[in-house]
Motif scaffolding. Structure first.
Motif, short mmCIF file in Angstrom:
data_model
loop_
_atom_site.label_atom_id
_atom_site.label_comp_id
_atom_site.label_asym_id
_atom_site.label_seq_id
_atom_site.Cartn_x
_atom_site.Cartn_y
_atom_site.Cartn_z
N ALA A 28 75.96 68.63 5.88
CA ALA A 28 75.71 69.68 6.87
C ALA A 28 75.87 71.07 6.24
O ALA A 28 75.10 71.98 6.53
CB ALA A 28 76.64 69.53 8.05
N ASP A 29 76.88 71.22 5.35
CA ASP A 29 77.06 72.51 4.67
C ASP A 29 75.87 72.83 3.79
O ASP A 29 75.40 73.97 3.75
CB ASP A 29 78.32 72.49 3.80
N LEU A 30 75.37 71.84 3.07
CA LEU A 30 74.23 72.05 2.19
C LEU A 30 72.97 72.38 2.99
O LEU A 30 72.19 73.26 2.61
CB LEU A 30 73.99 70.82 1.32
N VAL A 31 72.77 71.69 4.10
CA VAL A 31 71.61 71.95 4.95
C VAL A 31 71.69 73.35 5.54
O VAL A 31 70.70 74.09 5.56
CB VAL A 31 71.49 70.89 6.05
N ASP A 32 72.88 73.74 6.00
CA ASP A 32 73.06 75.09 6.55
C ASP A 32 72.78 76.16 5.50
O ASP A 32 72.11 77.15 5.78
CB ASP A 32 74.48 75.27 7.10
N ALA A 33 73.27 75.95 4.30
CA ALA A 33 73.04 76.92 3.23
C ALA A 33 71.56 77.01 2.88
O ALA A 33 71.03 78.10 2.68
CB ALA A 33 73.86 76.53 2.00
N GLU A 34 70.89 75.87 2.80
CA GLU A 34 69.46 75.86 2.48
C GLU A 34 68.64 76.51 3.59
O GLU A 34 67.72 77.28 3.33
CB GLU A 34 68.99 74.42 2.26
N THR A 35 68.99 76.23 4.84
CA THR A 35 68.30 76.83 5.98
C THR A 35 68.48 78.34 5.99
O THR A 35 67.52 79.09 6.22
CB THR A 35 68.82 76.22 7.30
N GLU A 36 69.69 78.79 5.72
CA GLU A 36 69.96 80.22 5.70
C GLU A 36 69.20 80.91 4.56
O GLU A 36 68.62 81.98 4.74
CB GLU A 36 71.46 80.48 5.55
N ALA A 37 69.16 80.27 3.40
CA ALA A 37 68.42 80.84 2.26
C ALA A 37 66.93 80.93 2.57
O ALA A 37 66.27 81.92 2.25
CB ALA A 37 68.67 80.00 1.01
N LYS A 38 66.39 79.88 3.20
CA LYS A 38 64.97 79.88 3.56
C LYS A 38 64.68 80.97 4.59
O LYS A 38 63.65 81.66 4.50
CB LYS A 38 64.60 78.50 4.11
N ALA A 39 65.56 81.14 5.56
CA ALA A 39 65.38 82.17 6.58
C ALA A 39 65.38 83.56 5.93
O ALA A 39 64.56 84.41 6.28
CB ALA A 39 66.47 82.09 7.64
N HIS A 40 66.26 83.77 4.96
CA HIS A 40 66.29 85.05 4.26
C HIS A 40 64.98 85.28 3.50
O HIS A 40 64.47 86.41 3.46
CB HIS A 40 67.47 85.12 3.28
N ALA A 41 64.43 84.23 2.91
CA ALA A 41 63.16 84.35 2.19
C ALA A 41 62.03 84.71 3.16
O ALA A 41 61.17 85.54 2.84
CB ALA A 41 62.84 83.06 1.44
N TYR A 42 62.02 84.09 4.34
CA TYR A 42 61.00 84.40 5.34
C TYR A 42 61.12 85.85 5.82
O TYR A 42 60.11 86.54 6.00
CB TYR A 42 61.09 83.46 6.54
N VAL A 43 62.34 86.31 6.03
CA VAL A 43 62.55 87.68 6.48
C VAL A 43 62.10 88.66 5.39
O VAL A 43 61.46 89.68 5.69
CB VAL A 43 64.03 87.92 6.88
N ALA A 44 62.41 88.35 4.14
CA ALA A 44 61.96 89.21 3.04
C ALA A 44 60.44 89.26 2.98
O ALA A 44 59.85 90.33 2.77
CB ALA A 44 62.53 88.70 1.72
N ASN A 45 59.80 88.12 3.20
CA ASN A 45 58.33 88.06 3.21
C ASN A 45 57.79 88.92 4.36
O ASN A 45 56.82 89.65 4.20
CB ASN A 45 57.88 86.61 3.34
N ALA A 46 58.40 88.82 5.52
CA ALA A 46 57.96 89.62 6.68
C ALA A 46 58.11 91.10 6.39
O ALA A 46 57.21 91.90 6.69
CB ALA A 46 58.76 89.23 7.92
N MET A 47 59.23 91.49 5.79
CA MET A 47 59.45 92.90 5.48
C MET A 47 58.43 93.41 4.46
O MET A 47 57.95 94.55 4.57
CB MET A 47 60.87 93.11 4.95
N GLU A 48 58.08 92.60 3.50
CA GLU A 48 57.07 92.98 2.50
C GLU A 48 55.71 93.21 3.16
O GLU A 48 55.02 94.19 2.88
CB GLU A 48 56.97 91.90 1.43
#
Length: 121
Positions: A28-48
């Motif tokens: 669960a910790d690994l999934v949460d970390a991966e999900t959070e990292a992916k969300a940050h990547a999506y937000v960075a893409n949106a900002m770009e």
């Protein structure tokens, strides 16, 4: 949550043995970390994408202020495409693609129509 587990260590040259630490976490910790990292990547893409659209919209606004006219003729397909890409990235970052599927499909269709017009489709 992750736990620190103490393991017995090998004795050191000085007779003071220090316990070795080992980090243990659940899936669960690994999934949460991966999900959070992916969300940050999506937000960075949106900002770009938003930044790209903003540059062109600012230029269109300056031209419009100088000569007047219809703003619609100054908004390019690239601006619309950038805004649609940003919208899709935000939907993906929120993690609920199914709830926003109709909006996501409309944005994807707008991208396909505009990108197809540049490639002769």
């Amino acid at each position: 949550m992750a736990e620190i587990v103490h393991f017995p260590a090998r004795p050191l040259a000085s007779d003071h043995a220090r316990p070795a630490l080992h980090l243990v976490c659940d899936i669960a910790d690994l999934v949460d970390a991966e999900t959070e990292a992916k969300a940050h990547a999506y937000v960075a893409n949106a900002m770009e994408n938003l930044a790209s659209a903003n540059l062109e919209l600012n230029a269109a606004n300056i031209i419009l202020l100088e000569r007047g006219g219809d703003v619609a003729e100054l908004v390019s397909d690239e601006v619309i495409t950038s805004l649609c890409h940003a919208l899709i990235a935000v939907i993906d970052a929120r993690g609920n693609r199914n709830d926003d599927r109709p909006l996501r499909n409309i944005a994807a269709k707008a991208i396909a129509e505009r990108e197809g017009s540049h490639h002769g489709n």
